[in-house]
Every structure is written in C-alpha cells, then in structure tokens.
Design an enzyme around this catalytic site. Structure first.
Site, mmCIF file in Angstrom:
data_model
loop_
_atom_site.group_PDB
_atom_site.id
_atom_site.type_symbol
_atom_site.label_atom_id
_atom_site.label_comp_id
_atom_site.label_asym_id
_atom_site.label_seq_id
_atom_site.Cartn_x
_atom_site.Cartn_y
_atom_site.Cartn_z
ATOM 1 N N ASP A 1 -0.395 -0.925 -4.644
ATOM 2 C CA ASP A 1 -1.855 -0.418 -4.741
ATOM 3 C C ASP A 1 -1.778 1.125 -4.420
ATOM 4 O O ASP A 1 -1.272 1.371 -3.154
ATOM 5 C CB ASP A 1 -3.015 -1.212 -3.742
ATOM 6 C CG ASP A 1 -4.281 -0.775 -3.913
ATOM 7 O OD1 ASP A 1 -4.619 0.181 -4.683
ATOM 8 O OD2 ASP A 1 -5.151 -1.313 -3.378
ATOM 9 N N ASP B 1 -9.726 -1.063 -10.256
ATOM 10 C CA ASP B 1 -10.209 -1.310 -8.783
ATOM 11 C C ASP B 1 -11.605 -0.575 -8.360
ATOM 12 O O ASP B 1 -12.634 -0.814 -8.796
ATOM 13 C CB ASP B 1 -9.328 -1.499 -7.801
ATOM 14 C CG ASP B 1 -9.913 -1.802 -6.430
ATOM 15 O OD1 ASP B 1 -10.953 -2.373 -6.440
ATOM 16 O OD2 ASP B 1 -9.268 -1.939 -5.245
ATOM 17 N N LYS C 1 0.913 -1.180 0.071
ATOM 18 C CA LYS C 1 -0.040 0.000 0.013
ATOM 19 C C LYS C 1 0.835 1.136 0.114
ATOM 20 O O LYS C 1 1.500 1.478 1.044
ATOM 21 C CB LYS C 1 -0.979 -0.067 1.238
ATOM 22 C CG LYS C 1 -1.893 -1.013 1.276
ATOM 23 C CD LYS C 1 -3.262 -0.857 0.072
ATOM 24 C CE LYS C 1 -4.337 -1.651 0.270
ATOM 25 N NZ LYS C 1 -5.378 -1.398 -0.639
ATOM 26 N N GLU D 1 -1.935 -1.170 -9.050
ATOM 27 C CA GLU D 1 -3.478 -0.976 -8.967
ATOM 28 C C GLU D 1 -3.852 0.693 -8.801
ATOM 29 O O GLU D 1 -3.289 1.049 -7.743
ATOM 30 C CB GLU D 1 -3.969 -1.925 -7.739
ATOM 31 C CG GLU D 1 -5.389 -1.885 -7.478
ATOM 32 C CD GLU D 1 -5.595 -2.931 -6.320
ATOM 33 O OE1 GLU D 1 -6.929 -2.966 -5.795
ATOM 34 O OE2 GLU D 1 -4.639 -3.683 -5.931
#
Length: 379
Positions: free
Chosen positions: A198, A247, A169, A224
């Site tokens: 992400d 996403d 993350k 992502e």
C-alpha cells in the site's frame, strides 16, 4: 410511522494505545482514537457505532473530534424523536442536512442497524440481505518501518496461523529502498504467505511506472493506491502483471461509478466509513461487480464495532476475491469487548448474535474515555 423512536444519542472519544507505531507514507500512528456513538430507542434497544480515522487528519478531512462535533451539533438533534426503524429514510435526511461527513454518517448508520438487529433478533448481515460466509480471510499490515522487525512479525503470524497475507506500507522512503524491503520480506515468507503493498498515494505516475514492475519481480501480487490521481491510476492499468487497487479515491458510489466507467482499477477496497455507511458501501460493491472489478474488504484501522459492521457487510458479498484486512482490533492493546473476536486459522469469525453480535466492556471504555466526557443529546 413506528411507535419506536430515538430517545437520545450519546458520543464519546476513547483513546487507546497500539501494540507498536504504525508507519504509513503520510504519518506514523502511536495510538488510535475511537469515536463511539450510542443510539437509545424508546423500546429499550441500544445501538453502538464507531468512527475512526488513520492518523488523525493526515489521511482525510474528518477526525474523531470532528465526527463527534458533527453528531452532537447537527446529526443528533435532527434524529432525536424520529422513527428508529426507518434507517435508510433517516440517512437520506441526514444526507440532505449535512454534506459529506461520511465517517460520522457511517457511525450513526451502524448504531441504527445494531439497534434494529437487536430489536428484531437478527444479525446485521441479515438486514443487508443475508450472509454468504461465516468466516472472512484477514490480511495483516506490516508497518513497523523496519525490515527485520516486519519479518519477525510475519513469521510469528504465520506460526500461530493468524495471518498468511501481508500488506506492506511503503512510499515514505526511496523507491529502491522500498522495493528491497518488499523483496526481502517475500523472500523469507516464500510460498507460505502472499505479499501486497500500500503506497497511500505517495508516488508520482512516473515513479509508479518504474516501481510496479520491480515489485512484480519481487513477488508482490497487488499494489494499492500508488498514485493520488484517478486519471493516473487508470493510465497505469493493464500495463503490469500486478493488480492495482483503488482506495483513497473511492469516496462513495459516485466515485466508484466514475472509476468503473474508465476501467480505472482492478480491485476496489470497500470501506464502510469512506463510502458513507454500510448501504453506500453496498452500492460501491454492486458497481464493482457490474463492471467486473474485484473486491477487497478494507479498513480504517477501526476498533471492534466498525470492524464487525464491516464484517457483516463483507459476509453478504457474492464476491470477495481479495479477502479483507479487518485486523484493526488486533492493533490495539486494550480489549474493549466483553468477549474478544475470534481470529484463528487466518480468518475472522463473523458474530452471529442480534445486531452486531458483540457487547461493549463499559468499564474498560470509561477508563480510556477522553476527559471522562460523554455528550448526551435528547429531546
């Protein structure tokens, strides 16, 4: 019409601690709330579904509290007394009655499928066309916010053969700091593990265009949702030797079609809650397959019930090129099943019993139910 009808519907909120703070670009999670819904049918079958979000309402418009309210006030009164075996008809009715509310609808659809599978003596995956695989590869998200701690966590996961794909993350810090973080983790895990990131929409298109090549150089294989705009994501496509995954902008079949139409992603993160249920997620996957877009089994950091529902769906996919991230139950400190899920050799075993194939630990759930309150809707 079947003689089997929905007798009553119960909802509750279950607040569970997590093993560590989970830091995203949008918020930090210190626990997870599960909205559990039980559908009781006149033949004795009981189905359980679940709704969760990531960091309350920081991620999207629904919260566990909002899901519970929507079910109690709108969905449950409309379902009680209806044919419990006509699941798609019921979901179409709810779609006309209440707009959006994808997470609440997914929880109810899961409960209906769980009950129907138990009724017929088959797994939910069989109701979705039949499974093609018994086990699913599972990635782990490194999100402590600290490089050394993330490295230690990754090394432990590799050592015990639980995960060898890691999603990092990033997006809350300066670009160079985030890239250094990714590069250091990849340097340590080397060829023993894959690294992905992400961004949770934290970057502008200009920032993404600068950062993605640097991430590729660091050994990252997938990025992502680097930007919030579907148009910006489409413009970034094919510019870099890294796969780009959609996403947050994927909110069901309609969004999926529009993204596929403009060749707007290399990969779709399929999420049952975000799609509006298992059948809707199945349609999202079909659109991706037709467009040559690859698939990844996503998570909303769900507990056991939505995780297993997702697993049944993903097990039925012809293609699942990027595996899954169905690690949600492992982030929670408390086991709410009578028999834990099997995570081993970097994979999750899809339960093969009737319905979802899992059983709730009722006593454990009672201990963590918010205010001890369970709402019951019946005729």
């Amino acid at each position: 019409m079947s003689s089997v009808t929905i007798e009553r519907i119960e909802t509750c909120l279950v607040d569970l601690p997590t093993i560590r703070p989970h830091k995203l670009s949008v918020a930090t999670m210190y626990g997870q709330t599960l909205m559990l819904v039980k559908v009781y049918c006149t033949d004795g079958a009981v189905g359980i579904g679940e709704g969760t979000t990531i960091a309350g309402m920081a991620y999207g418009p629904e919260s566990p509290e909002a899901m519970k309210l929507a079910i109690d006030a709108y969905f449950a009164p409309a379902l009680v007394g209806k044919d419990a075996t006509r699941i798609q008809t019921l979901m179409a009715h709810l779609g006309k009655l209440v707009k959006i509310n994808h997470f609440a609808k997914s929880a109810l659809e899961t409960a209906l499928l769980d009950a129907h599978g138990k009724r017929l003596g088959v797994a939910v995956s069989e109701l979705l066309g039949g499974r093609r695989r018994e086990r699913l590869p599972v990635a782990w998200t490194l999100a402590s916010g600290d490089t050394s701690r993330d490295i230690a966590e990754a090394e432990q996961m590799i050592e015990v053969r639980r995960h060898n794909v890691f999603k990092l993350k990033i997006g809350a810090k300066e670009l160079k700091t985030d890239i250094k973080h990714v590069a250091e983790i990849k340097r340590v895990v080397g060829e023993h593990a894959a690294v992905r990131v992400d961004v949770n929409m934290a970057w502008s298109e200009t920032q993404a265009a600068w950062a993605i090549p640097a991430l590729a150089d660091a050994g990252c294989e997938l990025v992502e949702q680097p930007v919030a705009s579907a148009a910006a994501l489409a413009r970034l496509m094919r510019r870099f030797p890294v796969a780009l995954m959609a996403d947050e902008i994927l909110q069901g079949p309609d969004n999926a079609f529009e993204i596929a139409r403009v060749n707007g992603a290399d990969v779709f993160a399929i999420k049952i809650e975000q799609s509006g249920g298992l059948f809707a997620a199945q349609r999202v996957a079909a659109i991706a397959d037709a467009a040559g877009i690859e698939l990844y089994g996503g998570t909303m950091l769900e507990g056991a019930f939505s995780t297993v529902a997702s697993a049944h769906l993903f097990a039925s996919f012809a293609n699942l090129q990027w595996g899954t991230e169905l690690f949600g139950p492992l982030l929670i400190t408390e086991e709410i099943l009578t028999k834990p899920l099997d995570y081993s050799d970097y994979q999750l075993t899809v339960p093969d019993g009737p319905g979802l194939g899992i059983e709730l630990d009722e006593e454990k759930v009672r201990r963590f139910t918010r205010d001890g309150l369970i709402k019951v809707t019946k005729a």
